[in-house]
Design an enzyme around this catalytic site. Structure first.
Site, PDB file in Angstrom:
ATOM      1  N   ARG A 237      -1.091 -26.986  38.866  1.00  0.00           N
ATOM      2  CA  ARG A 237      -0.250 -27.955  38.183  1.00  0.00           C
ATOM      3  C   ARG A 237      -0.326 -27.778  36.675  1.00  0.00           C
ATOM      4  NH1 ARG A 237      -2.640 -31.908  41.511  1.00  0.00           N
ATOM      5  NH2 ARG A 237      -3.517 -33.028  39.728  1.00  0.00           N
ATOM      6  N   GLY A 258      -1.636 -19.786  36.679  1.00  0.00           N
ATOM      7  CA  GLY A 258      -2.388 -20.830  36.001  1.00  0.00           C
ATOM      8  C   GLY A 258      -1.523 -21.986  35.522  1.00  0.00           C
ATOM      9  N   HIS A 259      -2.173 -23.020  34.989  1.00  0.00           N
ATOM     10  CA  HIS A 259      -1.482 -24.233  34.559  1.00  0.00           C
ATOM     11  C   HIS A 259      -0.509 -23.943  33.409  1.00  0.00           C
ATOM     12  CE1 HIS A 259      -5.040 -23.970  31.974  1.00  0.00           C
ATOM     13  NE2 HIS A 259      -4.335 -24.615  31.056  1.00  0.00           N
ATOM     14  N   ASN A 260       0.623 -24.610  33.445  1.00  0.00           N
ATOM     15  CA  ASN A 260       1.667 -24.554  32.403  1.00  0.00           C
ATOM     16  C   ASN A 260       2.436 -23.236  32.369  1.00  0.00           C
ATOM     17  OD1 ASN A 260       0.642 -27.045  31.627  1.00  0.00           O
ATOM     18  ND2 ASN A 260      -0.489 -26.226  29.887  1.00  0.00           N
ATOM     19  N   SER A 278      -0.361 -21.183  30.411  1.00  0.00           N
ATOM     20  CA  SER A 278       0.649 -21.293  29.350  1.00  0.00           C
ATOM     21  C   SER A 278       1.327 -19.973  28.999  1.00  0.00           C
ATOM     22  CB  SER A 278       0.048 -21.914  28.072  1.00  0.00           C
ATOM     23  OG  SER A 278      -0.412 -23.222  28.345  1.00  0.00           O
TER      24      SER A 278
END
Length: 364
Positions: A237, A258-260, A278
């Site tokens: 998430r 990974g996140h973002n 990110s």
């Protein structure tokens, strides 16, 4: 289920000759094909296998002398792998998931299942979940509260769909995938050693104790239409905004997002690719197995990265990358050539030193 050669040719949009009423029930490699199988020999290099098997019909390259091979019928495929895609769709019966909701499934009363949905045993579907028409959900899947899944989804055994995840139409999820786990995001009260090294490129003023404080993931995951994820894929998430996978993108087994992270449309990420938090990936990007992408960088549209490439800096659109760290493919090839020359070069330098430098007492 058996199909006539005529039915297969129509489904593939391909030309066929011979007895088109012959029925076949499966596909096979030429050397092991029996009379009930369609032999697959879309390239001349596989022609020899026809004589070793007992097939009466085959999928061949255009212009093949099928009569000379002793066949009674043939389908011609200008692009073999594309024909394989259509043939496998036609012949794959898919998983056996009975229509309706299995009595051993647990579905929250507030969940909304579309018409024709099939839910297997030991499935749990949480509060406020919405699932589109004709979805098929195999055993031991869990779908957490607030998730939204589009029409014609196929979610296989043991997959985990997290809270508030949004998924488009025609989603395919292989066993064990986890979509919507917490992101791996932590911070230290003071500047961490990692932050210091990033700023100084390797120097540390002191080594001190540090502890990690969790940053919770308030975002979710959004997947577009026609996305496929392989077995044991993990998509985290987002911290605040959602992690996003664009329509048409395919993720192989053991891929980690990974996140973002933002992944574009129609990308192909092969086994064990890892994309750190990110990072932004453009459209139509292809990454071979075990590629890695650093956090907070951008990989442009149409980039192709060979297996085990490690991308640490922004990659411009259309670039072909290889190596660790990633460089242009032609540069990587030259570097590898140079590496192979090093032993020879070292021997040459030693020979020159012996000829030029004065002898030491140890040499006398």
């Amino acid at each position: 289920m058996a199909h006539t050669i005529r039915e297969i040719a129509v489904a593939l949009g391909a030309e066929a000759e011979g007895d088109l009423d012959i029925r076949v029930s499966r596909a096979s490699e030429p050397q092991s094909a029996g009379p009930e199988a369609l032999a697959l020999a879309m390239d001349p290099k596989y022609a020899g296998g026809i004589a070793q098997g007992r097939a009466v019909a085959a999928l061949l390259w255009p212009g093949a002398d099928w009569r000379g091979m002793g066949l009674r019928a043939a389908i011609f495929a200008p692009r073999g792998r594309l024909a394989m895609a259509g043939l496998t769709v036609l012949m794959d019966p898919g998983p056996e998931i009975a229509a309706g909701v299995h009595p051993m499934a647990i579905v929250d009363p507030s969940a909304d299942l579309g018409a024709g949905a099939a839910v297997g045993p030991f499935v749990t579907i949480g509060r406020g979940v919405r699932i589109g028409a004709r979805a098929r959900i195999a055993s031991h899947v869990s779908i957490a509260e607030g998730a939204v899944i589009g029409e014609d989804a196929l979610i296989l055994q043991g997959a985990r769909i997290g809270a508030r995840v949004t998924i488009g139409d025609r989603f395919i999820c292989q066993p064990g995938a986890v979509i919507g786990a917490d992101g791996f995001s932590f911070v230290t009260p003071e500047k961490s050693g990692v932050e210091e090294i990033r700023e100084t490129l390797g120097e540390r003023s002191e080594i001190r104790r540090q502890s990690w404080t969790r940053i919770h993931s308030l975002g979710a995951v959004t997947l577009g239409d026609d996305v496929e994820v392989g077995a044991n894929v993990c998509i985290d998430r987002g911290t605040i905004r959602d992690t996003v996978i664009g329509s048409g993108t395919k993720l192989d087994n053991l891929v980690h997002i990974g996140h973002n992270v933002q992944v574009g449309r129609d990308c192909l990420l092969c086994g064990q690719v890892g994309i750190a938090g990110s990072a932004r990936i453009g459209d139509r990007v292809v990454m071979g197995g075990q590629c890695g992408v650093n956090d907070n960088i951008f990989v442009g549209d149409d980039v192709i990265a060979g297996g085990a490439t490690k991308i640490f800096t922004n990659a411009p659109a259309g670039r072909v990358l290889l190596g660790y760290p990633a460089v242009k493919m032609e540069t990587h090839v030259e570097m590898q050539k140079a590496l192979r020359r090093l032993p020879r070069l070292a021997a040459k330098v030693a020979e020159i030193e012996r000829a030029v430098l004065p002898k030491t007492s140890a040499d006398e």
